[in-house]
Enzyme design. Structure first.
Site, PDB file in Angstrom:
ATOM      1  N   ARG A  36      20.457 -13.022  49.080  1.00 54.12           N
ATOM      2  CA  ARG A  36      20.953 -11.869  48.316  1.00 54.12           C
ATOM      3  C   ARG A  36      22.426 -11.590  48.615  1.00 54.12           C
ATOM      4  O   ARG A  36      23.163 -11.148  47.740  1.00 54.12           O
ATOM      5  CB  ARG A  36      20.110 -10.621  48.612  1.00 54.12           C
ATOM      6  CG  ARG A  36      18.769 -10.694  47.907  1.00 54.12           C
ATOM      7  CD  ARG A  36      17.972  -9.425  48.041  1.00 54.12           C
ATOM      8  NE  ARG A  36      16.991  -9.354  46.974  1.00 54.12           N
ATOM      9  CZ  ARG A  36      15.860  -8.678  47.045  1.00 54.12           C
ATOM     10  NH1 ARG A  36      15.556  -7.990  48.122  1.00 54.12           N
ATOM     11  NH2 ARG A  36      15.023  -8.657  46.029  1.00 54.12           N
ATOM     12  N   LYS A 192      -4.006 -12.019  38.183  1.00 52.33           N
ATOM     13  CA  LYS A 192      -4.734 -10.977  37.457  1.00 52.33           C
ATOM     14  C   LYS A 192      -4.100 -10.601  36.131  1.00 52.33           C
ATOM     15  O   LYS A 192      -2.877 -10.485  36.030  1.00 52.33           O
ATOM     16  CB  LYS A 192      -4.798  -9.718  38.311  1.00 52.33           C
ATOM     17  CG  LYS A 192      -5.710  -9.882  39.506  1.00 52.33           C
ATOM     18  CD  LYS A 192      -5.745  -8.621  40.318  1.00 52.33           C
ATOM     19  CE  LYS A 192      -6.862  -8.670  41.362  1.00 52.33           C
ATOM     20  NZ  LYS A 192      -6.878  -7.454  42.148  1.00 52.33           N
ATOM     21  N   GLY A 352       8.146 -12.922  42.032  1.00 53.15           N
ATOM     22  CA  GLY A 352       8.093 -13.427  43.405  1.00 53.15           C
ATOM     23  C   GLY A 352       7.439 -14.777  43.589  1.00 53.15           C
ATOM     24  O   GLY A 352       8.073 -15.731  44.053  1.00 53.15           O
ATOM     25  N   GLY A 375      10.632  -6.860  40.336  1.00 50.02           N
ATOM     26  CA  GLY A 375      10.151  -5.775  39.473  1.00 50.02           C
ATOM     27  C   GLY A 375      11.010  -5.564  38.230  1.00 50.02           C
ATOM     28  O   GLY A 375      10.495  -5.336  37.136  1.00 50.02           O
TER      29      GLY A 375
HETATM   30  P1  AMP Z   1       0.538 -13.088  40.778  1.00 52.36           P
HETATM   31  O1  AMP Z   1       1.040 -12.375  41.991  1.00 52.36           O
HETATM   32  O2  AMP Z   1      -0.275 -12.236  39.861  1.00 52.36           O
HETATM   33  O3  AMP Z   1       1.645 -13.846  40.055  1.00 52.36           O
HETATM   34  O4  AMP Z   1      -0.489 -14.174  41.292  1.00 52.36           O
HETATM   35  C1  AMP Z   1      -0.138 -15.246  42.123  1.00 52.36           C
HETATM   36  C2  AMP Z   1      -1.330 -15.627  42.926  1.00 52.36           C
HETATM   37  O5  AMP Z   1      -2.390 -16.016  42.073  1.00 52.36           O
HETATM   38  C3  AMP Z   1      -1.073 -16.811  43.835  1.00 52.36           C
HETATM   39  O6  AMP Z   1      -1.215 -16.381  45.143  1.00 52.36           O
HETATM   40  C4  AMP Z   1      -2.153 -17.813  43.458  1.00 52.36           C
HETATM   41  O7  AMP Z   1      -2.735 -18.421  44.567  1.00 52.36           O
HETATM   42  C5  AMP Z   1      -3.177 -16.959  42.750  1.00 52.36           C
HETATM   43  N1  AMP Z   1      -3.976 -17.726  41.800  1.00 52.36           N
HETATM   44  C6  AMP Z   1      -3.551 -18.412  40.755  1.00 52.36           C
HETATM   45  N2  AMP Z   1      -4.562 -19.018  40.116  1.00 52.36           N
HETATM   46  C7  AMP Z   1      -5.689 -18.716  40.789  1.00 52.36           C
HETATM   47  C8  AMP Z   1      -7.068 -19.021  40.614  1.00 52.36           C
HETATM   48  N3  AMP Z   1      -7.478 -19.794  39.612  1.00 52.36           N
HETATM   49  N4  AMP Z   1      -7.940 -18.488  41.479  1.00 52.36           N
HETATM   50  C9  AMP Z   1      -7.500 -17.710  42.488  1.00 52.36           C
HETATM   51  N5  AMP Z   1      -6.236 -17.379  42.712  1.00 52.36           N
HETATM   52  C10 AMP Z   1      -5.326 -17.875  41.868  1.00 52.36           C
END
Ligand code: AMP
Length: 394
Positions: A36, A192, A352, A375
Site C-alpha cells: 500500500r 456464498k 481479497g 470493499g
Molecule cells: P468469498 O470470500 O466469498 O470470495 O469466498 C472465497 C472462499 O470460498 C475461499 O476461501 C474458497 O475456499 C471458498 N470456496 C470456493 N468454492 C468453494 C466450494 N465449492 N466449497 C467450499 N468452499 C468454497
C-alpha cells in the site's frame, strides 16, 4: 469521469492534503507488507515534482475517535521514508499542525481516526483539516466507500483531484463496467451468494456473460433442482438464485454454471475426488461435496473467455487454497492472463481472495488491472455511488 487528476492542478508552492491508504499489516512493530505504501509513491513523487508539499492524511486500524498509542502511524515512518527516498515528519496532533508553520518536506499527520470528527464527517473538523492545505488530493480509493471528513468533505472545501492510484482505479473500473469493450463478461465466484446478491443483480444488467463459480454456484444448481449432498450451499437463497437467473434470461445475459465438478468426501489437501456431471438432475450422497469446477466446466469457461473483450473477476471457482481444488481457478486465471497478454482482452479483478488466487496462479501481473481496494471495489461492482468519488466529481 468528471474528476480532475494531478495533471489538471497547479501545485507550485501549494500545501497538498493527500488522503492515502497506508493501513498496512504490522507484526511486532514492523510493517510486513508495504504494498500500500509503494502504490502511493508515484502520487507523492508527482506532487513534489510539481513543487507541492505532500501532507499525508491516513487512518490506521480502528481507534474509534480515541488516541490509541498502539495505532500510531509512527510504525509506518521508516517504510515511508525508504519508499519515498526522503525524510517524512510525523505531526502528532492537529493542534501542533495548526500552530504556526508545518515542517518542510513530506509531512504525515497522525492517525486521522484518533479524531471522532473524522468518521462522523463533522463539518467543523473538516474545516480545521482544510485550513492546513491549499489543495486536496484523494489517493485512497479503498476508503472511498466511506463518507468521512478526509474522504468526502475535504473535496468540497478545497480544489481537489484524484491521485495516481485513485486515477488508475477509476480509469480501470470505468473501462470495465461503465464503458466496456463488448462483449463483456464476469467471473463471480467464492463461497456464498448471500454476500454477493447486490453484485450479481447489478452485473446481470450490464454483462453479456456471467460465469458463476465456487460454492455459490452450488446454490444456483440447488435452486434448479440438483441435490448436492454435503456441498456448501444456501438453501434459503434458492428463490433469490432463481430470480437472478430469470432476470439474466430476460435481459439477455448468458449465465454459465459449472457443467461438472470435483467432488470429494474430504475438505483437505490431496483429498481424492471424482469428476461429476452437474445439472438439475445431479444427485450427490450425504458426505459428498463439490469443491471445485471440473475440467469440462473449465474448458467451457475458457472458451467463453475467448469471445470476450472485457473480463471482470471476483471470487475463485473453487476451494483454491487447497490442492487439487485449485485447478479450475488456476487454469481459468492463466487463460485470462494469456488472453490479456496477447492484447485480446481487458481484465480487471478485485476482492481479497481474488487477488490471492490470481497471485497463486502467477496471473496477477498479466491482468490489466488488479484492484486492492476490497470493499470499495465490491461496492463499485454493486453499482453503488462511492461518496469519496462523488465528492471529487463535485
Ligand atoms: P468469498 O470470500 O466469498 O470470495 O469466498 C472465497 C472462499 O470460498 C475461499 O476461501 C474458497 O475456499 C471458498 N470456496 C470456493 N468454492 C468453494 C466450494 N465449492 N466449497 C467450499 N468452499 C468454497
Amino acid at each position: 469521469m468528471g474528476w480532475k487528476s494531478l495533471d489538471d492542478m497547479e501545485l507550485n508552492g501549494k500545501r497538498v492534503l493527500l488522503r492515502v491508504d497506508i493501513n498496512v499489516p504490522v507484526e511486532n512493530g514492523k510493517v510486513t507488507d508495504a504494498t500500500r505504501i509503494e502504490r502511493i509513491a508515484p502520487t507523492v513523487a508527482d506532487i513534489l515534482a510539481k513543487g507541492g508539499q505532500p501532507i499525508l492524511i491516513a487512518h490506521f486500524g480502528r481507534p474509534k475517535g480515541q488516541v490509541v498509542s498502539e495505532l500510531s502511524l509512527s510504525v509506518c515512518l521508516s517504510e515511508l521514508e525508504t519508499t519515498f527516498g526522503q525524510p517524512v515528519t510525523l505531526v502528532e496532533t492537529l493542534e501542533a499542525a495548526e500552530a504556526g508553520t508545518l515542517p518542510a518536506g513530506i509531512v504525515l499527520l497522525e492517525n486521522i481516526r484518533f479524531h471522532a470528527g473524522e468518521e462522523a464527517n463533522d463539518a467543523s473538523f473538516a474545516a480545521r483539516l482544510a485550513a492546513l492545505g491549499d489543495v486536496f488530493c484523494n489517493d485512497a480509493f479503498s476508503a472511498a466507500h466511506r463518507a468521512h471528513a478526509s474522504t468526502t468533505s475535504l473535496a468540497k472545501l478545497l480544489p481537489s483531484c484524484a491521485g495516481r492510484l485513485m486515477q488508475a482505479e477509476l480509469t480501470a473500473l470505468e473501462a470495465a463496467l461503465s464503458t466496456p469493450k463488448r462483449p463483456v463478461g464476469a467471473v463471480v465466484g467464492g463461497a456464498k451468494v448471500s454476500t454477493k446478491i447486490d453484485l450479481l443483480l447489478n452485473l446481470v444488467g450490464k454483462l453479456d456473460v456471467l460465469v458463476i463459480g465456487g460454492g455459490m454456484a452450488n446454490t444456483f444448481l440447488g435452486a434448479m433442482g440438483a441435490s448436492l449432498g454435503s456441498s456448501l450451499q444456501e438453501e434459503d437463497l434458492h428463490d433469490t438464485a432463481r430470480d437472478i437467473l430469470k432476470q439474466a434470461e430476460s435481459i439477455g445475459c448468458k449465465v454459465i454454471l459449472p457443467v461438472d465438478g470435483r467432488v470429494s468426501r474430504a475438505f483437505a489437501a490431496g483429498a481424492e475426488y471424482e469428476m461429476v456431471t452437474l445439472n438439475a438432475d445431479t444427485k450427490l450422497e450425504d458426505g459428498q461435496m463439490i469443491l471445485d469446477a471440473g475440467d469440462a466446466a473449465t474448458a467451457l469457461i475458457v472458451e467463453e473467455f475467448k469471445a470476450l473483450k472485457t473480463l471482470i473477476w471476483n471470487g475463485p471457482l473453487g476451494a483454491f487454497e487447497i490442492e487439487p481444488f485449485d485447478k479450475a481457478t488456476m487454469a481459468a486465471a492463466k487463460a485470462a492472463a494469456e488472453l490479456t497478454k496477447s492484447g485480446d482482452m481487458i481484465t480487471v479483478a478485485g476482492g481479497g481472495d481474488t487477488v490471492a488466487a490470481l497471485n497463486l496462479a502467477g496471473a496477477a501481473d498479466d491482468f490489466t488491472y488488479i484492484s486492492t481496494a476490497g470493499g470499495a471495489f465490491l461496492e463499485w461492482m454493486e453499482g453503488k455511488e462511492l461518496p469519496g468519488v462523488a465528492a471529487l466529481q463535485g
